[in-house]
Design a protein around this motif. Structure first.
Motif, PDB file in Angstrom:
ATOM      1  N   THR A 210      33.471  -8.006  -6.513  1.00 36.99           N
ATOM      2  CA  THR A 210      32.534  -6.910  -6.795  1.00 36.99           C
ATOM      3  C   THR A 210      31.441  -6.859  -5.731  1.00 36.99           C
ATOM      4  O   THR A 210      31.110  -5.786  -5.205  1.00 36.99           O
ATOM      5  N   ASN A 265      30.308  -5.006 -14.160  1.00 42.05           N
ATOM      6  CA  ASN A 265      31.763  -4.952 -13.978  1.00 42.05           C
ATOM      7  C   ASN A 265      32.519  -5.378 -15.241  1.00 42.05           C
ATOM      8  O   ASN A 265      33.720  -5.608 -15.194  1.00 42.05           O
ATOM      9  N   LEU A 300      30.786  -0.359 -12.528  1.00 45.39           N
ATOM     10  CA  LEU A 300      31.143  -0.451 -11.105  1.00 45.39           C
ATOM     11  C   LEU A 300      31.934   0.778 -10.640  1.00 45.39           C
ATOM     12  O   LEU A 300      31.608   1.386  -9.612  1.00 45.39           O
TER      13      LEU A 300
END
Ligand code: SF4
Ligand code: SF4
Length: 438
Positions: A210, A265, A300
């Protein structure tokens, strides 16, 4: 078996399920076939409509009976009914308020209390979860795990422990993320990032991916190590005071960082973070701060879609089945953004999974508290996933990844698993599809 009820009417005046929201339900039943507990048991009281009927009994002065609590407890909080409802019934608000009442006003059996105490002393604390990594890795690599599996004793002696054991992903060492990572190229945004509890302890490589993807897309990423739990598990299980404490601490941690966005996320965390304004609405010291924080929260995929891609995508020759985590699809309405991000990768073929609206049975800690029905839902989901013939399952929630992996393994199926961030990362870094198929 449930314990005694404290007596008196089911709900007190501290945020009971709202009568006007209950009245929005016109009893049409469109939600029934999308409700996993109704699909499993076919009982009206285990459907959204049935639960709303029980809430109505409660607000009309009926006492909180054992059976009422049983039906409220059985709800996965998957919010599939919210998507299905043509009348816009806010079941999410109703069940959250109901659960907070149940936790305050219903006395659980000693066994239930012990299990919940253990779960809430562990899961919302990333440091405590990380302490489990060492013993768990030793258990997995020593051969003891295979021995226990072959004996078949664990599910019979301790079903909850067996569920936890089967869910634990294969662990490997990953370095801790730094406090700040600079954008590559022109900076387009400054984002605070939630590392999460289960995500940071058991899926640290998802967090690493991420960070890399955000930096490649022009984001400065801020990752304060002092951040704790977001409170999602607590609020989804009626522990509102505890959730408020976690929320205040997280707001304090990120308040003065100057972030433009707060990126998440993990779908379950994201849906709670987007409701901090409601959670802290009655707190004069935090209501405004919570509203400002909520406005910055993005999943995200949502943020990457909003920013638009700048990092070149390299081909990944993969067939991918994308699973909508309930708290991303149903609770946040985020379905097109991850699909569009994945479809932009050259070579990647996206397959849809049948019955996408039905929960995989993970649902926060529902699978720990209800191992047998959770396994049935996991098996149904895994069958549909394996039927796509895809080589990789992609989703955006650690709970779903663990639940579907365990179910696919039970069925002898072979499918690799990855978070959306890992697929984008592999494409941006030109690692090739095989890097995700281990
Ligand atoms: S949240 Fe999910 S399990 Fe609960 S009533 Fe709605 S569809 Fe059923
Ligand atoms: S919750 Fe919505 S879909 Fe379900 S019975 Fe009520 S009005 Fe119909």
């Amino acid at each position: 078996m449930l314990g005694p009820v404290s007596g008196g009417p089911a709900f007190d005046d501290d945020h009971p399920p709202a009568k006007d929201l209950i009245a929005d339900c016109v009893h049409c039943g469109f939600c029934l076939p999308t409700c996993p507990t109704y699909v499993l048991w076919g009982a009206e009281a285990d459907s959204p409509r049935g639960r709303i009927y029980l809430m109505n009994q409660g607000v009309s002065g009926e006492p909180l009976s054992d059976s009422m609590v049983e039906h409220f407890d059985a709800c996965l909080g998957c919010m599939s009914c919210v998507t299905a409802c043509p009348s816009g019934v806010k079941y999410d608000r109703l069940i959250e308020d109901t659960r907070a009442q149940v936790e305050r006003r219903h006395t659980r059996t000693p066994r239930e209390r012990a299990l919940r105490t253990a779960v809430f002393a562990l899961f919302p604390y990333p440091r405590r979860l990380r302490l489990l990594r060492g013993p768990l890795r030793a258990y997995q690599s020593s051969g003891l795990q295979k021995l226990v599996a072959r004996s078949g004793l664990l599910p019979r002696l301790a079903p909850t422990l067996a569920t936890l054991e089967s869910l634990a992903p294969k662990l490997r060492g990953v370095p801790k993320p730094p406090r700040r990572v600079a954008a590559r190229g022109r900076r387009r945004a400054v984002v605070g990032m939630l590392t999460g509890c289960v995500q940071s302890a058991f899926f640290p490589d998802v967090n690493s991916a991420t960070v890399r993807v955000l930096a490649a897309e022009g984001c400065d990423v801020l990752i304060p190590p002092s951040q704790g739990c977001c409170g999602a598990l607590s609020v989804h299980n009626g522990r509102r005071d505890e959730a408020q404490r976690f929320a205040r601490k997280l707001i304090d941690t990120f308040e003065s960082t100057g972030m433009d966005y707060f990126v998440v996320n993990a779908a379950g965390c994201g849906s709670s973070l987007k409701e901090y304004d409601t959670l802290l609405a009655d707190d004069p010291a935090y209501a405004a701060k919570a509203a400002a924080f909520t406005a910055k929260v993005r999943d995200l995929a949502e943020l990457l879609h909003e920013l638009g891609p700048v990092a070149p995508r390299h081909p990944l020759e993969l067939t991918v089945a994308y699973h909508d985590a309930c708290h991303l699809g149903h609770a946040q309405g985020i379905r097109t953004q991850p699909r569009s991000l994945l479809s932009e990768i050259p070579g990647l073929k996206l397959h849809e999974i049948a019955e996408p609206e039905i929960c995989c049975g993970s649902a926060g800690i529902w699978n720990v508290l209800n191992p047998a029905p959770a396994a049935s839902l996991g098996d149904m989901k895994a069958r549909n996933v394996l039927a796509t013939g895809a080589s990789l399952l992609v989703t955006a929630n650690p709970g779903c990844l663990m639940q579907i992996a365990a179910a696919a393994q039970r069925q002898g199926g072979r499918i690799a698993l990855a978070h959306t961030a890992q697929v984008l990362d592999a494409s941006i870094r030109n690692l090739g599809g095989d890097a995700l198929l281990h």
